[in-house]
Scaffold this active site. Structure first.
Site, mmCIF file in Angstrom:
data_model
loop_
_atom_site.group_PDB
_atom_site.id
_atom_site.type_symbol
_atom_site.label_atom_id
_atom_site.label_comp_id
_atom_site.label_asym_id
_atom_site.label_seq_id
_atom_site.Cartn_x
_atom_site.Cartn_y
_atom_site.Cartn_z
ATOM 1 N N HIS A 1 1.956 -34.804 -6.937
ATOM 2 C CA HIS A 1 2.357 -34.749 -8.348
ATOM 3 C C HIS A 1 3.623 -35.571 -8.524
ATOM 4 O O HIS A 1 4.615 -35.282 -7.850
ATOM 5 C CB HIS A 1 2.578 -33.291 -8.769
ATOM 6 C CG HIS A 1 1.333 -32.451 -8.648
ATOM 7 N ND1 HIS A 1 0.935 -31.913 -7.443
ATOM 8 C CD2 HIS A 1 0.402 -32.112 -9.558
ATOM 9 C CE1 HIS A 1 -0.208 -31.251 -7.640
ATOM 10 N NE2 HIS A 1 -0.550 -31.361 -8.909
ATOM 11 N N ASP B 1 -0.662 -36.546 -9.961
ATOM 12 C CA ASP B 1 -1.088 -35.877 -11.192
ATOM 13 C C ASP B 1 0.095 -35.444 -12.061
ATOM 14 O O ASP B 1 1.214 -35.285 -11.567
ATOM 15 C CB ASP B 1 -1.878 -34.594 -10.858
ATOM 16 C CG ASP B 1 -3.222 -34.901 -10.224
ATOM 17 O OD1 ASP B 1 -3.479 -36.073 -9.900
ATOM 18 O OD2 ASP B 1 -4.010 -33.948 -10.038
HETATM 19 ZN ZN ZN Z 1 -2.619 -31.107 -12.977
#
Ligand code: ZN
Length: 401
Positions: free
Chosen positions: A352, A210
């Site tokens: 991430h 993400d």
């Molecule tokens: Zn996020």
């Protein structure tokens, strides 16, 4: 198997300790922005001298999403980072001192920016600062501007010329106009070029990333996936598409999936329907323009959703079954161990692609997961290959059989 993992951990520890000795880390820095300026721009039009930097943090009762530009000029970038950091620190103090009545309430700080190039050296950045605290009657939106002289490497006060001055974009043959070219792939890495042959009867998992893309960290993750013939799903922010077009094209050409994670990481459950629509549509359009196809899956920011949001989003919403908490620990060993201790067939794993530590974790995880017999697939493939259709209005966090 254990030996292989142990070896990887040792190698990674050596790499980390070398980095530590050679480059002292600044505190609280989320992304290191040392992208080399490698090429004179051959396109006329907009100046893109900046690289977007993001800080995304959240806890039980708060969420923070702050975006700001970096110009690759240390003195200026430090001032900007401190400027943003001061808002974050102030916000954190307010959150600490005002615990909300409602346990599910999350205070929000969201900062994005608009950038105005007056010339190759004079740039104004207007920051939009959105704050919603438990004790506020309504959200507060304020703006603040910083003007930079990139040539003299200092902040200047040009408040008086900011208002309604048309932006001057200087003409092309100025050699000051430069762009940050993408170093797409490490040329020293030996790529496996075999076809991906996925067996639907064997275990498979979806690695998801993400808040990117970011060149420094997304590229080595793509390299690692490619090296082991695996793929991932990248839930990107629409406001990071600019200057990362080649990275998105590479994702698609290597059979990764791009998902929608909103435009600027707003908490979608607290904004109006029209703002939700804009957050989603702008990202769909940005990805379509660059790759020729729109994302088919969406991940709500902070994993926050409610029935209203479910009815607004015309894509399946993808959560996760393993949260690595990589943004919090920034510890590749912890991230990798957490996944390897918990992973099961059908898992969707949250990471991430904006942290160096996640890059290192991926270097441990990918080969180890493959050696344990897991096939690395995209979110859409995970469901398609098992014959389950992803449906609009549904939430998915793991493929259950
Ligand atoms: Zn996020």
């Amino acid at each position: 198997m254990k030996k292989v993992l142990f070896l990887f951990i040792i190698i990674v520890l050596i790499i980390i300790s070398c980095n530590f000795i050679l480059t002292p880390k600044t505190t609280k820095e989320t992304l290191s922005l040392t992208d080399s300026i490698t090429k004179l721009n051959s396109n006329s039009g907009n100046l893109n001298l900046e690289e977007i930097n993001s800080i995304i943090e959240y806890g039980d009762n708060f969420v923070i999403g702050a975006h700001f530009p970096m110009f690759g000029i240390d003195s200026i970038d430090l001032i900007t980072r401190n400027f943003i950091q001061s808002y974050i620190e102030e916000f954190n103090i307010l959150v600490k001192n005002h615990s909300p009545q409602d346990k599910n309430y999350k205070s929000e700080l969201s900062i994005d920016y608009e950038i105005y190039y007056f010339s190759t050296s004079i740039v104004t950045v207007k920051f939009n600062i959105f704050e919603f605290m438990s004790y506020y009657p309504s959200p507060s939106l304020t703006t603040s501007t910083l003007t930079y002289d990139l040539k003299r490497k200092k902040i200047i006060d040009l408040e008086e010329i900011i208002n309604d001055i048309p932006v001057v974009v200087v003409s092309q043959n100025n050699s000051d106009i430069i762009s940050k070219d993408v170093i797409l792939m490490n040329p020293n890495i030996e790529m496996v070029t075999s076809e991906r042959n996925i067996d639907p009867n064997k275990p498979m998992i979806a690695l998801t990333f993400d808040d990117g893309p970011h060149k420094n960290t997304t590229i080595p993750i793509l390299d690692t996936l490619k090296l082991y013939n695996g793929v991932g799903t990248f839930f990107i922010l629409g406001n990071r598409v600019k200057n990362n077009e080649n990275l998105l094209k590479r994702m698609i050409s290597e059979e990764n999936e791009i998902g929608n994670h909103s435009f600027s990481h707003k908490q979608l459950t607290t904004i109006s329907s029209s703002e939700v629509k804009s957050q989603i549509d702008k990202t769909q359009r940005a990805v379509l323009e660059v790759t020729g196809s729109k994302p088919k899956v969406m991940r709500p920011t902070y994993g926050s959703y409610n029935s209203k949001l479910k009815s607004q989003i015309d894509m399946p919403m993808i959560l996760w079954s393993i949260d690595t908490l990589d943004w919090e620990s920034r510890d590749p060993i912890k991230i990798a161990t957490h996944v390897l201790d918990n992973v099961e067939d059908g898992d969707i794993i949250l990471m991430h692609d904006i942290y160096e530590s996640t890059v290192d974790a991926v270097k441990i995880l990918v080969p180890e997961l493959i050696s344990r017999g897991y096939q690395l697939v995209t979110v859409s493939e995970l469901y398609e290959l098992k014959g389950e259709a992803l449906q609009v209005g549904n939430i998915y966090s793991k493929l259950y059989k």
